[in-house]
Motif scaffolding. Structure first.
Motif, PDB file in Angstrom:
ATOM      1  N   ARG A 248       0.850  -1.197   0.000  1.00 34.68           N
ATOM      2  CA  ARG A 248       0.000   0.000   0.000  1.00 34.68           C
ATOM      3  C   ARG A 248       0.885   1.246   0.000  1.00 34.68           C
ATOM      4  NH1 ARG A 248      -2.036   3.547   3.890  1.00 34.68           N
ATOM      5  NH2 ARG A 248      -1.047   2.870   5.808  1.00 34.68           N
ATOM      6  N   CYS A 249       0.417   2.269  -0.635  1.00 35.69           N
ATOM      7  CA  CYS A 249       1.159   3.537  -0.692  1.00 35.69           C
ATOM      8  C   CYS A 249       0.982   4.252   0.653  1.00 35.69           C
ATOM      9  CB  CYS A 249       0.643   4.407  -1.834  1.00 35.69           C
ATOM     10  SG  CYS A 249       1.537   5.947  -1.984  1.00 35.69           S
ATOM     11  N   VAL A 250       2.048   4.380   1.381  1.00 33.14           N
ATOM     12  CA  VAL A 250       2.000   5.033   2.682  1.00 33.14           C
ATOM     13  C   VAL A 250       2.520   6.459   2.524  1.00 33.14           C
ATOM     14  CG1 VAL A 250       4.255   4.163   3.382  1.00 33.14           C
ATOM     15  CG2 VAL A 250       2.601   4.793   5.112  1.00 33.14           C
ATOM     16  N   ARG A 251       1.838   7.388   3.133  1.00 35.19           N
ATOM     17  CA  ARG A 251       2.253   8.788   3.056  1.00 35.19           C
ATOM     18  C   ARG A 251       3.113   9.128   4.262  1.00 35.19           C
ATOM     19  NH1 ARG A 251      -0.873  12.053  -0.482  1.00 35.19           N
ATOM     20  NH2 ARG A 251      -2.497  10.834  -1.459  1.00 35.19           N
ATOM     21  N   ILE A 252       4.200   9.828   3.994  1.00 35.01           N
ATOM     22  CA  ILE A 252       5.115  10.220   5.055  1.00 35.01           C
ATOM     23  C   ILE A 252       4.402  11.167   6.021  1.00 35.01           C
ATOM     24  CG2 ILE A 252       7.328  11.343   5.565  1.00 35.01           C
ATOM     25  CD1 ILE A 252       7.492   8.603   4.093  1.00 35.01           C
ATOM     26  N   SER A 253       3.501  11.985   5.508  1.00 34.26           N
ATOM     27  CA  SER A 253       2.771  12.910   6.378  1.00 34.26           C
ATOM     28  C   SER A 253       1.888  12.154   7.379  1.00 34.26           C
ATOM     29  CB  SER A 253       1.931  13.875   5.545  1.00 34.26           C
ATOM     30  OG  SER A 253       1.050  13.168   4.707  1.00 34.26           O
ATOM     31  N   GLU A 254       1.327  11.004   6.975  1.00 37.30           N
ATOM     32  CA  GLU A 254       0.528  10.192   7.896  1.00 37.30           C
ATOM     33  C   GLU A 254       1.398   9.634   9.016  1.00 37.30           C
ATOM     34  OE1 GLU A 254      -1.549   7.016   5.929  1.00 37.30           O
ATOM     35  OE2 GLU A 254      -2.295   8.361   4.367  1.00 37.30           O
TER      36      GLU A 254
ATOM     37  N   ARG B 286       5.831  16.932   8.924  1.00 38.99           N
ATOM     38  CA  ARG B 286       6.441  16.066   7.907  1.00 38.99           C
ATOM     39  C   ARG B 286       7.928  16.334   7.764  1.00 38.99           C
ATOM     40  NH1 ARG B 286       8.038  15.392   2.849  1.00 38.99           N
ATOM     41  NH2 ARG B 286       7.196  13.742   1.557  1.00 38.99           N
TER      42      ARG B 286
ATOM     43  N   SER C 258      11.000  13.784   8.779  1.00 38.26           N
ATOM     44  CA  SER C 258      11.962  13.315   7.769  1.00 38.26           C
ATOM     45  C   SER C 258      13.396  13.534   8.223  1.00 38.26           C
ATOM     46  CB  SER C 258      11.716  14.017   6.435  1.00 38.26           C
ATOM     47  OG  SER C 258      10.479  13.636   5.919  1.00 38.26           O
TER      48      SER C 258
ATOM     49  N   GLN D 217      11.525   7.621   2.710  1.00 38.96           N
ATOM     50  CA  GLN D 217      11.209   6.970   1.428  1.00 38.96           C
ATOM     51  C   GLN D 217      12.329   6.023   1.005  1.00 38.96           C
ATOM     52  OE1 GLN D 217       8.197   7.470   0.167  1.00 38.96           O
ATOM     53  NE2 GLN D 217       8.585   5.898  -1.343  1.00 38.96           N
TER      54      GLN D 217
END
Length: 167
Positions: A39-45, A54, A58, A70
């Motif tokens: 699944r595409c996971v968002r760094i902001s989540e 965010r 990072s 990433q």
């Protein structure tokens, strides 16, 4: 001033770098990223779950792991792919199981990180496990060995080096 630095010249492994994720944040972030690689996971989540912005997340993640979130995630996808490539699962299924968009994206990424295509990696692994490497047999009964190495000097002259090994 860090109390650990007063008592010792050696850094303590329990001390985290300034600005890095705390241990619970690191654990939570990695769990969320690894939960479902497909699944595409968002760094902001993930940053939100760690109570960070965010950009701060990072930077802090990179201080702890040495990789961007990433980049670390891509490396984990490739590690999962390698564990699946040692099975008989078709490479096309490995691609989608690891969350890559398509076969060419997977091949490019795998080749960039491993230096070899997934098919060649699988073949090399299969070859290594089916044909264990035997160490070379050296006949110690020979009185000596001579290895000649002709080197061409800068002036075009040929030199010979001799290495003599005696038992």
């Amino acid at each position: 001033m860090n109390p650990q630095s007063v008592n010792s010249n050696q850094p303590c492994p329990a001390v985290r770098p300034l600005g890095a994720l705390s241990s619970w944040q690191e654990r939570r972030a990695k769990e969320l990223m690894l939960r479902d690689l497909g699944r595409c996971v968002r760094i902001s989540e993930i940053a939100e779950h760690c109570n960070l912005s965010r950009s701060h997340f990072s930077r802090a993640f990179k201080k702890i792991t040495g990789h961007s979130p990433q980049g670390w995630l891509v490396m984990m996808k490739i590690e999962k792919a390698k564990s699946l490539l040692i099975t008989s699962m078709p490479i096309t299924d490995v691609v989608y199981e690891c969350g890559f968009a398509d076969h060419s994206h997977f091949t490019r990424t795998f080749s960039r990180l491993e230096g070899i295509t997934p098919t060649a990696w699988r073949r090399a692994f299969d070859h290594a496990t089916s044909h264990p490497v035997q160490p070379p047999v050296i006949d110690r009964d020979l009185p000596d060995w001579r290895i000649r190495n002709n080197l061409i000097g800068g002036m075009g002259q040929s030199r010979s080096q001799e290495l003599r090994v005696v038992n």
